[in-house]
Write a protein that holds these residues in place. Structure first.
Motif, PDB file in Angstrom:
ATOM      1  N   ALA A   1      33.205  54.372  40.460  1.00  0.00           N
ATOM      2  CA  ALA A   1      33.414  53.388  39.397  1.00  0.00           C
ATOM      3  C   ALA A   1      34.860  52.932  39.318  1.00  0.00           C
ATOM      4  CB  ALA A   1      32.985  53.966  38.050  1.00  0.00           C
ATOM      5  N   ALA A   2      35.802  53.751  39.811  1.00  0.00           N
ATOM      6  CA  ALA A   2      37.218  53.379  39.825  1.00  0.00           C
ATOM      7  C   ALA A   2      37.871  54.062  41.012  1.00  0.00           C
ATOM      8  CB  ALA A   2      37.906  53.798  38.534  1.00  0.00           C
ATOM      9  N   HIS A   3      38.638  53.298  41.780  1.00  0.00           N
ATOM     10  CA  HIS A   3      39.284  53.853  42.971  1.00  0.00           C
ATOM     11  C   HIS A   3      40.745  53.420  43.009  1.00  0.00           C
ATOM     12  CE1 HIS A   3      39.922  55.299  47.025  1.00  0.00           C
ATOM     13  NE2 HIS A   3      40.333  54.085  47.403  1.00  0.00           N
ATOM     14  N   ASP A   4      41.632  54.389  42.841  1.00  0.00           N
ATOM     15  CA  ASP A   4      43.078  54.151  42.933  1.00  0.00           C
ATOM     16  C   ASP A   4      43.537  52.972  42.077  1.00  0.00           C
ATOM     17  OD1 ASP A   4      43.484  56.328  44.516  1.00  0.00           O
ATOM     18  OD2 ASP A   4      43.757  55.217  46.383  1.00  0.00           O
ATOM     19  N   VAL A   5      43.087  52.949  40.830  1.00  0.00           N
ATOM     20  CA  VAL A   5      43.462  51.858  39.917  1.00  0.00           C
ATOM     21  C   VAL A   5      44.847  52.137  39.335  1.00  0.00           C
ATOM     22  CG1 VAL A   5      42.904  50.700  37.742  1.00  0.00           C
ATOM     23  CG2 VAL A   5      41.075  51.298  39.354  1.00  0.00           C
ATOM     24  N   SER A   6      45.773  51.215  39.572  1.00  0.00           N
ATOM     25  CA  SER A   6      47.147  51.357  39.081  1.00  0.00           C
ATOM     26  C   SER A   6      47.621  50.033  38.495  1.00  0.00           C
ATOM     27  CB  SER A   6      48.103  51.756  40.216  1.00  0.00           C
ATOM     28  OG  SER A   6      47.741  53.000  40.789  1.00  0.00           O
ATOM     29  N   PHE A   7      48.257  50.104  37.335  1.00  0.00           N
ATOM     30  CA  PHE A   7      48.880  48.923  36.734  1.00  0.00           C
ATOM     31  C   PHE A   7      49.717  49.374  35.544  1.00  0.00           C
ATOM     32  CE2 PHE A   7      44.743  49.363  34.648  1.00  0.00           C
ATOM     33  CZ  PHE A   7      45.050  49.231  33.291  1.00  0.00           C
ATOM     34  N   ALA A   8      50.444  48.436  34.953  1.00  0.00           N
ATOM     35  CA  ALA A   8      51.271  48.728  33.780  1.00  0.00           C
ATOM     36  C   ALA A   8      51.062  47.660  32.726  1.00  0.00           C
ATOM     37  CB  ALA A   8      52.743  48.805  34.171  1.00  0.00           C
ATOM     38  N   VAL A   9      51.291  48.043  31.473  1.00  0.00           N
ATOM     39  CA  VAL A   9      51.275  47.106  30.349  1.00  0.00           C
ATOM     40  C   VAL A   9      52.638  47.161  29.687  1.00  0.00           C
ATOM     41  CG1 VAL A   9      50.183  46.446  28.173  1.00  0.00           C
ATOM     42  CG2 VAL A   9      48.803  47.518  29.973  1.00  0.00           C
TER      43      VAL A   9
ATOM     44  N   VAL B   1      41.957  41.789  38.058  1.00  0.00           N
ATOM     45  CA  VAL B   1      40.556  41.559  38.430  1.00  0.00           C
ATOM     46  C   VAL B   1      40.034  42.789  39.162  1.00  0.00           C
ATOM     47  CG1 VAL B   1      38.916  40.039  39.581  1.00  0.00           C
ATOM     48  CG2 VAL B   1      41.053  39.101  38.664  1.00  0.00           C
ATOM     49  N   LEU B   2      38.961  43.371  38.629  1.00  0.00           N
ATOM     50  CA  LEU B   2      38.311  44.524  39.242  1.00  0.00           C
ATOM     51  C   LEU B   2      37.052  44.084  39.984  1.00  0.00           C
ATOM     52  CD1 LEU B   2      38.294  47.408  36.581  1.00  0.00           C
ATOM     53  CD2 LEU B   2      39.334  47.512  38.845  1.00  0.00           C
ATOM     54  N   LEU B   3      36.811  44.712  41.108  1.00  0.00           N
ATOM     55  CA  LEU B   3      35.567  44.498  41.851  1.00  0.00           C
ATOM     56  C   LEU B   3      35.194  45.814  42.514  1.00  0.00           C
ATOM     57  CD1 LEU B   3      33.404  42.471  42.814  1.00  0.00           C
ATOM     58  CD2 LEU B   3      34.818  42.097  44.843  1.00  0.00           C
ATOM     59  N   ARG B   4      34.013  46.311  42.191  1.00  0.00           N
ATOM     60  CA  ARG B   4      33.531  47.592  42.731  1.00  0.00           C
ATOM     61  C   ARG B   4      34.576  48.701  42.576  1.00  0.00           C
ATOM     62  NH1 ARG B   4      31.314  43.784  46.258  1.00  0.00           N
ATOM     63  NH2 ARG B   4      33.064  43.923  47.703  1.00  0.00           N
ATOM     64  N   GLY B   5      35.204  48.735  41.392  1.00  0.00           N
ATOM     65  CA  GLY B   5      36.112  49.822  41.055  1.00  0.00           C
ATOM     66  C   GLY B   5      37.529  49.685  41.573  1.00  0.00           C
ATOM     67  N   GLU B   6      37.849  48.580  42.254  1.00  0.00           N
ATOM     68  CA  GLU B   6      39.192  48.390  42.786  1.00  0.00           C
ATOM     69  C   GLU B   6      39.804  47.109  42.242  1.00  0.00           C
ATOM     70  OE1 GLU B   6      39.995  49.176  46.928  1.00  0.00           O
ATOM     71  OE2 GLU B   6      37.998  50.030  47.200  1.00  0.00           O
ATOM     72  N   ILE B   7      41.114  47.126  42.043  1.00  0.00           N
ATOM     73  CA  ILE B   7      41.813  45.903  41.660  1.00  0.00           C
ATOM     74  C   ILE B   7      41.988  45.040  42.894  1.00  0.00           C
ATOM     75  CG2 ILE B   7      43.978  44.935  40.796  1.00  0.00           C
ATOM     76  CD1 ILE B   7      44.290  47.392  39.042  1.00  0.00           C
ATOM     77  N   ILE B   8      41.390  43.845  42.852  1.00  0.00           N
ATOM     78  CA  ILE B   8      41.479  42.943  44.008  1.00  0.00           C
ATOM     79  C   ILE B   8      42.528  41.857  43.800  1.00  0.00           C
ATOM     80  CG2 ILE B   8      39.094  43.375  44.716  1.00  0.00           C
ATOM     81  CD1 ILE B   8      38.449  40.535  43.546  1.00  0.00           C
ATOM     82  N   ALA B   9      42.986  41.679  42.563  1.00  0.00           N
ATOM     83  CA  ALA B   9      43.997  40.667  42.298  1.00  0.00           C
ATOM     84  C   ALA B   9      44.692  40.968  40.982  1.00  0.00           C
ATOM     85  CB  ALA B   9      43.371  39.273  42.254  1.00  0.00           C
ATOM     86  N   ALA B  10      45.960  40.576  40.897  1.00  0.00           N
ATOM     87  CA  ALA B  10      46.734  40.715  39.667  1.00  0.00           C
ATOM     88  C   ALA B  10      47.768  39.606  39.647  1.00  0.00           C
ATOM     89  CB  ALA B  10      47.428  42.075  39.604  1.00  0.00           C
ATOM     90  N   GLY B  11      47.910  38.951  38.490  1.00  0.00           N
ATOM     91  CA  GLY B  11      48.886  37.874  38.422  1.00  0.00           C
ATOM     92  C   GLY B  11      48.738  37.040  37.177  1.00  0.00           C
ATOM     93  N   SER B  12      49.442  35.939  37.148  1.00  0.00           N
ATOM     94  CA  SER B  12      49.368  35.014  36.024  1.00  0.00           C
ATOM     95  C   SER B  12      48.015  34.307  36.025  1.00  0.00           C
ATOM     96  CB  SER B  12      50.486  33.981  36.134  1.00  0.00           C
ATOM     97  OG  SER B  12      50.230  33.112  37.231  1.00  0.00           O
ATOM     98  N   PRO B  13      47.630  33.698  34.895  1.00  0.00           N
ATOM     99  CA  PRO B  13      46.381  32.933  34.890  1.00  0.00           C
ATOM    100  C   PRO B  13      46.318  31.889  36.004  1.00  0.00           C
ATOM    101  CG  PRO B  13      47.113  33.270  32.650  1.00  0.00           C
ATOM    102  CD  PRO B  13      48.209  33.798  33.534  1.00  0.00           C
ATOM    103  N   ALA B  14      47.419  31.189  36.255  1.00  0.00           N
ATOM    104  CA  ALA B  14      47.422  30.170  37.314  1.00  0.00           C
ATOM    105  C   ALA B  14      47.186  30.800  38.680  1.00  0.00           C
ATOM    106  CB  ALA B  14      48.757  29.419  37.298  1.00  0.00           C
ATOM    107  N   GLU B  15      47.812  31.952  38.935  1.00  0.00           N
ATOM    108  CA  GLU B  15      47.632  32.622  40.230  1.00  0.00           C
ATOM    109  C   GLU B  15      46.202  33.115  40.409  1.00  0.00           C
ATOM    110  OE1 GLU B  15      52.154  34.411  40.884  1.00  0.00           O
ATOM    111  OE2 GLU B  15      50.712  35.500  39.625  1.00  0.00           O
ATOM    112  N   ILE B  16      45.625  33.659  39.344  1.00  0.00           N
ATOM    113  CA  ILE B  16      44.254  34.180  39.435  1.00  0.00           C
ATOM    114  C   ILE B  16      43.249  33.042  39.610  1.00  0.00           C
ATOM    115  CG2 ILE B  16      42.438  35.415  38.172  1.00  0.00           C
ATOM    116  CD1 ILE B  16      44.710  37.177  39.300  1.00  0.00           C
ATOM    117  N   ARG B  17      43.482  31.917  38.931  1.00  0.00           N
ATOM    118  CA  ARG B  17      42.567  30.785  39.032  1.00  0.00           C
ATOM    119  C   ARG B  17      42.467  30.269  40.463  1.00  0.00           C
ATOM    120  NH1 ARG B  17      44.922  27.890  35.663  1.00  0.00           N
ATOM    121  NH2 ARG B  17      43.742  28.389  33.790  1.00  0.00           N
TER     122      ARG B  17
END
Length: 253
Positions: free
Chosen positions: A18-26, A217-233
């Motif tokens: 459900a989660a694999h090597d998920v890393s990020f900061a707030v 953005v998570l997909l199958r337990g992994e973060i596949i993308a991270a960024g500003s709304p414009a970058e993600i779009r």
């Protein structure tokens, strides 16, 4: 130093990862959205941060202090608040009494529950209700409120704990369009003014792209993308995950 640091969280249920090597900061004052298709692992990650689920591996740190094994109650005392997909409030109590109960809990005055608690922290409760636009409804029963107003009361309840970090699980679920925008505008204002970090999950892409500072953005337990709304779009992998070969991810510009 980040407000919240999530380091290589892993969680499996049997053979399902459900989660694999998920890393990020707030960061303080930031609104970070955690999105993904159904089954991506959002709830699992959210609940590991909130303390409802222990990770198999990895760490959760609040202001560089490890809270990986802390209970939800301990995390609350250390500055993590939470709202839920289905709004949580005592419908037998008034709006003000709900917030007063949260303040009594925050100040560890449990004995007040067994005495006349009606005047405990009433002024502070009214101040919090004023911040979320619910002061005029202070003496109304929560049972008669519109659902969007109950969500505002729940936000005041969460703020009663003076959180450094606020976890919001589907904050606009069940709300009308105008209510959604108003609640998230309010949340953004509070986050900026109080320097509270906000981590939220949400299915409504208009809410996400209109209010998030950054998006994971998570997909199958992994973060596949991270960024500003414009970058993600504009991220091709995200578009593929959500909409097949659609040219762009929908959401407010």
């Amino acid at each position: 130093m980040s407000l919240l640091a999530v380091e290589r969280l892993n969680k499996a249920f049997g053979g399902v990862v459900a989660a694999h090597d998920v890393s990020f900061a707030v960061e303080r004052g930031e609104m970070l959205a955690l999105i993904g298709p159904n089954g991506a692992g959002k709830s699992t990650v959210f609940n590991m941060i909130g303390g409802q689920l222990p990770p198999d591996r990895g760490a959760v740190l609040l202001e560089d202090k490890a809270i990986t094994l802390a209970s939800p109650q301990e995390r609350f005392r250390q500055g993590i608040g939470r709202t839920f997909q289905i709004a949580q409030a005592f419908h037998s109590m008034t709006v003000c009494e709900n917030v007063q109960m949260a303040l009594i809990s925050h100040h560890r005055e449990s004995r007040a529950i067994w005495t006349e608690a009606r005047q405990h922290h009433r002024r502070d409760a009214l101040d919090l209700l004023s911040q979320v636009g619910m002061a005029e409804a202070a003496d109304r029963s929560c049972s008669v409120l519109a659902y969007g107003d109950v969500k505002r009361v729940e936000l005041a309840i969460a703020l009663a704990g003076e959180p450094k970090l606020l976890l919001m699980d589907e904050p606009t679920a069940g709300m009308a369009f105008r209510e959604r925008a108003a609640l998230m505008d309010l949340t953004h204002s509070i986050a900026r003014t109080r320097r509270i970090g906000i981590l939220f999950t949400e299915h409504d892409m208009d809410v996400v792209f209109g209010h998030a500072s950054r998006i994971l953005v998570l997909l199958r337990g992994e973060i596949i993308a991270a960024g500003s709304p414009a970058e993600i779009r504009e991220n091709a992998q995200v578009r593929q995950a959500y909409l097949g070969n659609a040219p762009a991810l929908t959401g407010a510009p």
